[in-house]
Design an enzyme around this catalytic site. Structure first.
Site, PDB file in Angstrom:
ATOM      1  CG  PHE A 202      -0.931   8.752  -1.068  1.00  0.00           C
ATOM      2  CD1 PHE A 202       0.442   9.249  -0.382  1.00  0.00           C
ATOM      3  CD2 PHE A 202      -1.608   9.935  -1.572  1.00  0.00           C
ATOM      4  CE1 PHE A 202       0.890  10.230  -0.315  1.00  0.00           C
ATOM      5  CE2 PHE A 202      -0.967  11.298  -1.617  1.00  0.00           C
ATOM      6  CZ  PHE A 202       0.246  11.578  -0.974  1.00  0.00           C
ATOM      7  CB  CYS A 203      -0.819   5.717   4.158  1.00  0.00           C
ATOM      8  SG  CYS A 203      -1.122   3.935   3.985  1.00  0.00           S
ATOM      9  CG  HIS A 204       5.137   4.113   4.656  1.00  0.00           C
ATOM     10  ND1 HIS A 204       5.950   3.455   5.767  1.00  0.00           N
ATOM     11  CD2 HIS A 204       5.877   4.477   3.705  1.00  0.00           C
ATOM     12  CE1 HIS A 204       7.166   3.295   5.177  1.00  0.00           C
ATOM     13  NE2 HIS A 204       7.257   3.805   3.953  1.00  0.00           N
TER      14      HIS A 204
END
Length: 107
Positions: free
Chosen positions: A63-65
């Site tokens: 995951f990221c932003h």
């Protein structure tokens, strides 16, 4: 190549006791603002330095932003490093904050 699941789906899987490796690929300054408990932080910009440290025997949830960079990392891990148990968390930590855990700061 890799799966896509929402933050809510990932949270339900964690709640059900699945042994997922949560991989946060945001940059250090973003990680300092907000993080998900029990996740590992390894910045996308340094992927060549840490790719060999990832588990081969567990599903990796990246995951990221918002989900764009994590999708790129999933693609790279699948096509260049041979990983097969990969899931991109769509909506990223922002959706996690909105739908799963409002104590996680939004930015």
């Amino acid at each position: 190549m890799y799966n896509n699941q929402s933050a809510e789906e990932i949270a339900a899987r964690i709640e059900a006791g699945e042994d997922l490796y949560l991989l946060d690929v945001r940059e250090p300054n973003e990680w300092e603002i907000a993080s998900i408990a029990k996740s590992e932080h390894k910045a996308m910009s340094q992927i060549n330095e840490w790719v060999g440290e990832l588990p081969q025997d567990r599903e990796i949830v990246v995951f990221c932003h918002h989900g764009g960079r994590s999708a790129q990392v999933c693609h790279a891990l699948a096509t260049q490093a041979g990983f097969s148990q990969l899931t991109n968390m769509t909506g990223g930590i922002d959706r996690w904050s909105l739908q799963v855990d409002p104590s996680v700061k939004r930015y």
